[in-house]
Design an enzyme around this catalytic site. Sequence first.
Site, PDB file in Angstrom:
ATOM      1  N   HIS A 121       0.875  -1.177   0.000  1.00  0.00           N
ATOM      2  CA  HIS A 121       0.000   0.000   0.000  1.00  0.00           C
ATOM      3  C   HIS A 121       0.909   1.223   0.000  1.00  0.00           C
ATOM      4  CE1 HIS A 121      -2.305  -3.026   2.341  1.00  0.00           C
ATOM      5  NE2 HIS A 121      -3.393  -2.463   1.879  1.00  0.00           N
ATOM      6  N   ASP A 130       2.319   1.977   3.365  1.00  0.00           N
ATOM      7  CA  ASP A 130       3.279   1.031   3.956  1.00  0.00           C
ATOM      8  C   ASP A 130       4.710   1.487   3.717  1.00  0.00           C
ATOM      9  OD1 ASP A 130       1.051  -0.608   4.264  1.00  0.00           O
ATOM     10  OD2 ASP A 130       1.538  -1.837   2.505  1.00  0.00           O
TER      11      ASP A 130
HETATM   12  C1  XLS Z   1      -7.707  -6.789   4.332  1.00  0.00           C
HETATM   13  C2  XLS Z   1      -7.164  -7.043   3.019  1.00  0.00           C
HETATM   14  C3  XLS Z   1      -5.987  -6.164   2.636  1.00  0.00           C
HETATM   15  C4  XLS Z   1      -5.790  -6.182   1.156  1.00  0.00           C
HETATM   16  C5  XLS Z   1      -4.945  -5.064   0.639  1.00  0.00           C
HETATM   17  O1  XLS Z   1      -8.469  -7.550   4.872  1.00  0.00           O
HETATM   18  O2  XLS Z   1      -6.865  -8.395   2.893  1.00  0.00           O
HETATM   19  O3  XLS Z   1      -4.841  -6.564   3.306  1.00  0.00           O
HETATM   20  O4  XLS Z   1      -5.252  -7.386   0.718  1.00  0.00           O
HETATM   21  O5  XLS Z   1      -5.500  -3.823   0.901  1.00  0.00           O
END
Ligand code: XLS
Length: 437
Positions: free
Chosen positions: A100, A103
């Site tokens: 993200h 991140d």
């Molecule tokens: C949350 C999601 C997230 C996505 C990416 O539950 O799994 O981690 O994979 O935003």
Amino acid sequence: MNAFYPSVGKIRFEGSQSDNPLAFRHYDPDAAIAGRTMREHLRFAMSYWHTMVAEGTDMFGVGTVDKHYGATDPMAQARNKALAAFELMNKLDFDFYCFHDRDIAPEADNLTETNRRLDQIADLLADLQKDSGKQVLWGTANLFSHPRYRHGAGTACTADVFAFAAAQIKKALELTVRLGGAGYVFWGGREGYETLLNTDMRLELDNLARLMRLAVDYARSIGFTGDFYVEPKPKEPTKHQYDFDAATVIGFLRQYGLDQDFKLNVEANHATLAGHSFQHELRLARINGMLGSVDANQGDLLLGWDTDQFPTNIYDAAWCMYEVLKAGGFTNGGLNFDAKARRASSSLEDIFYGYIAGMDTFALGLKLADRIIRDGRLDQFLADRYASWNDGLGARIRAGQVSLAELERFALAKGEVETGSGRQEYLETLINNLIIG
Ligand code: XLS
Ligand code: NI
Ligand code: NI
């Protein structure tokens, strides 16, 4: 580089007889299976958020793992985090990572400065990618952590928040393209509702589609040729997430004409939260030509939330890889470990044990899926079960050549019909025998 995980060396394939816990027993990256190397089939990706960012906080307690990477200044931390990420990926032989925007670089108090920080870290990531050959499987924007998104992002009640989300997506798309990303994910975040009392569902759904359309058009205009994915999830953080499950998302994408650009990113834990099996969601995506990528993890069936555990269930992994093989393999997608070590697994080595568990489970899953397909008895059973649709009356029904009245005449003349056995227990034993040997 051996700065951040000094106690762990390069993880190598040692075979199933090895008792070294810091070795692969099944993941032999360059071994060939079903026409490709394991590396090419599995396309393993590290999740930046769980691995590099999350510190083990939960509702009841603070972090249990230090993720400061020896720095106090947030940008110095972000740089060290990137170095640590590539050290870890080198040691575990990852080819891909997923991230993200938030991140990789900390958000500042205005968007201009936030974006400048992102560019700085992207420079570093681009260099690290060049040196190592590692690539981005997919990028995404975090549209859920900041308080401004408390009512959602694309589905927010105000146009201002929608604009902010759009700006963030624009930048995340630019980063993804710059870093050569093969995909871009929309996971729902806070796109859903807590109560219908304050929710204009029609407007919110239309707006969500508008945001996706804007993102596709912009990304294509800056040269993005990869896939967009929606990652279904039924609940959490909101009570009802709009991207509930694969069937809901496929309907949504078709309704708004987004189905040519989007596929699904299917996550195991989200499938079970929706009351489906992982394989059900993968199958639905596959038969609709939308099996794009996979978030490989597992939940705990006794808990009703997204525990994001490293996958160790061999049956689930085998059925996942069965669906992937039947879909013709991944193209732009892969297996992203959207998984984290448990909060109490707080030593430096635990993240390695977690990834080794997940990678070996899916490597074994691939071998087993290939075995099930090569054995052929399951496919043959299915072919026989539906054989009456291939010719005669069945073929004519499929071709739309038969009326209800003609079917009635057939049934009246036929008397009773023979239906055969579903043989579930026989099939379950067949699979057990193929898996256990
Ligand atoms: C949350 C999601 C997230 C996505 C990416 O539950 O799994 O981690 O994979 O935003
Ligand atoms: Ni999840
Ligand atoms: Ni996920």
